[in-house]
Scaffold this motif. Structure first.
Motif, mmCIF file in Angstrom:
data_model
loop_
_atom_site.group_PDB
_atom_site.id
_atom_site.type_symbol
_atom_site.label_atom_id
_atom_site.label_comp_id
_atom_site.label_asym_id
_atom_site.label_seq_id
_atom_site.Cartn_x
_atom_site.Cartn_y
_atom_site.Cartn_z
ATOM 1 N N LEU A 34 0.827 -1.205 0.000
ATOM 2 C CA LEU A 34 0.000 0.000 0.000
ATOM 3 C C LEU A 34 0.865 1.261 0.000
ATOM 4 C CD1 LEU A 34 -2.917 -0.799 2.485
ATOM 5 C CD2 LEU A 34 -3.047 -0.599 0.005
ATOM 6 N N LEU A 35 2.008 1.194 0.657
ATOM 7 C CA LEU A 35 2.904 2.350 0.694
ATOM 8 C C LEU A 35 3.635 2.551 -0.630
ATOM 9 C CD1 LEU A 35 4.439 1.864 4.247
ATOM 10 C CD2 LEU A 35 2.868 3.684 3.553
ATOM 11 N N ASP A 36 3.992 1.456 -1.285
ATOM 12 C CA ASP A 36 4.737 1.568 -2.537
ATOM 13 C C ASP A 36 4.439 0.359 -3.417
ATOM 14 O OD1 ASP A 36 6.444 2.071 -4.590
ATOM 15 O OD2 ASP A 36 8.284 2.083 -3.409
ATOM 16 N N SER A 37 3.406 0.481 -4.241
ATOM 17 C CA SER A 37 2.982 -0.650 -5.077
ATOM 18 C C SER A 37 3.880 -0.876 -6.283
ATOM 19 C CB SER A 37 1.539 -0.426 -5.555
ATOM 20 O OG SER A 37 1.445 0.767 -6.319
ATOM 21 N N LEU A 40 -3.655 5.702 4.995
ATOM 22 C CA LEU A 40 -3.882 4.382 4.414
ATOM 23 C C LEU A 40 -4.265 3.332 5.463
ATOM 24 C CD1 LEU A 40 -0.830 4.331 1.952
ATOM 25 C CD2 LEU A 40 -3.240 4.428 1.291
ATOM 26 N N TRP A 41 -4.257 3.725 6.732
ATOM 27 C CA TRP A 41 -4.507 2.752 7.789
ATOM 28 C C TRP A 41 -5.914 2.173 7.723
ATOM 29 C CZ3 TRP A 41 -2.080 -0.366 10.855
ATOM 30 C CH2 TRP A 41 -2.739 -0.920 11.957
ATOM 31 N N THR A 42 -6.909 3.016 7.522
ATOM 32 C CA THR A 42 -8.296 2.545 7.459
ATOM 33 C C THR A 42 -8.474 1.576 6.285
ATOM 34 O OG1 THR A 42 -9.112 4.611 8.423
ATOM 35 C CG2 THR A 42 -10.707 3.248 7.234
ATOM 36 N N LEU A 43 -7.909 1.921 5.133
ATOM 37 C CA LEU A 43 -7.957 1.033 3.968
ATOM 38 C C LEU A 43 -7.290 -0.298 4.284
ATOM 39 C CD1 LEU A 43 -8.412 0.599 0.854
ATOM 40 C CD2 LEU A 43 -6.149 1.603 0.531
ATOM 41 N N PHE A 44 -6.157 -0.233 4.961
ATOM 42 C CA PHE A 44 -5.383 -1.435 5.303
ATOM 43 C C PHE A 44 -6.182 -2.368 6.217
ATOM 44 C CE2 PHE A 44 -2.142 -3.365 8.246
ATOM 45 C CZ PHE A 44 -1.601 -4.254 7.333
ATOM 46 N N ILE A 45 -6.755 -1.805 7.281
ATOM 47 C CA ILE A 45 -7.445 -2.618 8.283
ATOM 48 C C ILE A 45 -8.835 -3.037 7.827
ATOM 49 C CG2 ILE A 45 -8.461 -2.568 10.597
ATOM 50 C CD1 ILE A 45 -5.451 -3.052 10.562
#
Length: 430
Positions: free
Chosen positions: A11-14, A68-73
């Motif tokens: 998510l940080l670097d695709s 990006l945390w909400t997307l991640f979790i």
């Protein structure tokens, strides 16, 4: 709560693929408090757990910092157990039919190879771009004799033997068409049929789903080879015109939004308009769909003429008509590219980031490639997000009802479930 650091890193670097744990350590600049020289399994395990804890803390802070945390979790981590269950269950395959298709393809490929050799008057390595290039451009001189401008490859600057170039040449000689047919069948054989056979275990294929990649292909439909288990049935749901609907939503074009809200078939409507207003009679729904999607992703009249195998004048006539109806097809991609050039990155509908380091590259070809990727990401990346959200929501509904049903496949804009006969009616109406 499941936390997969590889997906967090993605998510940080695709753009950068993780090959090992050290890649993540280096990216996050995590320095271990101490080194370990012991070969004891327990001690080394504890050491790596300590490192994992450091990585988790750093990863969490970076995901929060970049929103990006909400997307991640809430999205990616909720998808992990669903994908694991899909892999564990697998899907049944009709092995006999698959072996029969392999035999048929082997025979057909050999016939096509022989046809190519007969046309050329000699045997050559049909998979060799170098040998094919020599035949097409040095011996037959198809480009020179017919005034066709052949693109050069990015790496060595040699004349291309790509499908788009073969399409341009096939009206002048039978060989390009034969080569295209060979490549199509060979791709089906090696990329699909042989691969499927290789992964069958007890008549079941256990699929592998990679959340941190996006490579797909739409060349062949092998769905008839998949069979439901005894006392189960398949049900498929698909997202109709999801990319074009997203385009309407993201571009905020009132005309397109109204068309979808009224459940109008835009492709059928355009057929009538093309026929009545500019006298384009030899056109069907699939062709109109290809035209709209091609223009949406940046195709101009020349590219359109190549895709449809029509002259540039006719392609320009169609292009101008479509742009006249929906000017946003031209303006929206420009707006996306401008935003990308300004920020260096773009976000999908759910906030997923992707960076485009070559969006302002001095190399024009790399810049064009980044521009295409930017528009693709905004639309297709958002479509992928919606598909994931739907998978999670439907699985939650079905699990709450304790139905005997299982999500097996997600391919492009389709989802396939296997549902037991005893709850089929209730599950499909849930």
């Amino acid at each position: 709560m499941i936390v997969d650091i590889q997906i967090g890193y993605w998510l940080l670097d695709s753009n950068n693929i993780v090959k090992c744990f050290n890649d993540i350590l280096n990216y996050l600049n995590v320095q271990p408090f101490f080194d370990i020289k012991s070969n004891d399994t327990i001690q080394r395990g504890c050491y790596y757990l300590m490192l994992l804890s450091q990585v988790y803390e750093k990863l969490t802070s970076m995901l929060i910092m970049y929103d990006l945390w909400t997307l991640f979790i809430n999205l990616e981590m909720r998808l992990v157990p669903i994908l694991a269950a899909m892999r564990y269950r697998g899907i049944r395959v009709d092995r006999n039919s698959l072996e029969h298709i392999k035999t048929q393809l082997d025979d057909e490929i050999k016939k096509i190879e022989l046809k190519a050799y007969t046309i050329c008057g000699k045997v050559f390595h049909i998979n060799s771009a170098i040998e094919l290039r020599t035949i097409l451009y040095d011996e037959l001189k198809l480009d020179q004799l017919n005034g066709v401008n052949i693109k050069r490859t990015d790496i060595k600057g040699a004349k291309s033997t790509s499908e788009s170039m073969l399409k341009m040449l096939r009206k002048f000689h039978p060989l390009p068409n034969v080569i295209m047919e060979y490549r199509k069948l060979n791709k089906i054989q090696t990329g699909y049929v042989e691969s499927l056979i290789q992964w069958i275990q007890d008549d079941v294929i256990h699929t592998t789903w990679d959340q941190s990649s996006a490579a797909t292909d739409k060349t062949i439909n092998l769905r008839n080879l998949f069979i439901a288990r005894e006392n189960y049935k398949f049900i498929v749901i698909d997202f109709q015109q999801i990319e074009f609907r997203l385009f309407a939503h993201l571009s905020k074009d009132r005309n397109l939004i109204e068309i979808f809200q009224n459940n109008t078939d835009i492709f059928v409507t355009l057929i009538e308009q093309l026929q009545n207003e500019i006298n384009i009679v030899d056109i069907d729904r699939d062709t109109v769909k290809r035209i709209l999607y091609a223009i949406m992703y940046g195709a101009g009249p020349i590219k359109l003429s190549q895709e449809l195998e029509i002259d540039v004048e006719k392609a320009n006539k169609i292009y101008s008509f479509i742009i006249g109806k929906f000017s946003v097809l031209k303006s929206f991609p420009k707006d996306v590219i401008e935003e990308c050039r300004s920020l260096g990155y773009l976000r999908s509908l759910t906030g997923r980031r992707r960076y485009f380091p070559n969006i302002s590259n001095s190399n024009f070809q790399l810049q064009l490639q980044s521009e295409r990727q930017a528009v693709n990401f905004v639309i297709q990346g958002s479509a992928a997000d919606i598909c994931k959200l739907v998978m999670i929501r439907i699985e939650n509904i079905l699990a709450a009802k304790n139905y005997d049903c299982h999500l097996l496949l997600q391919i492009h804009d389709e989802l396939l479930w296997e549902i037991h006969d005893t709850c089929f009616q209730e599950a499909t109406s849930a």
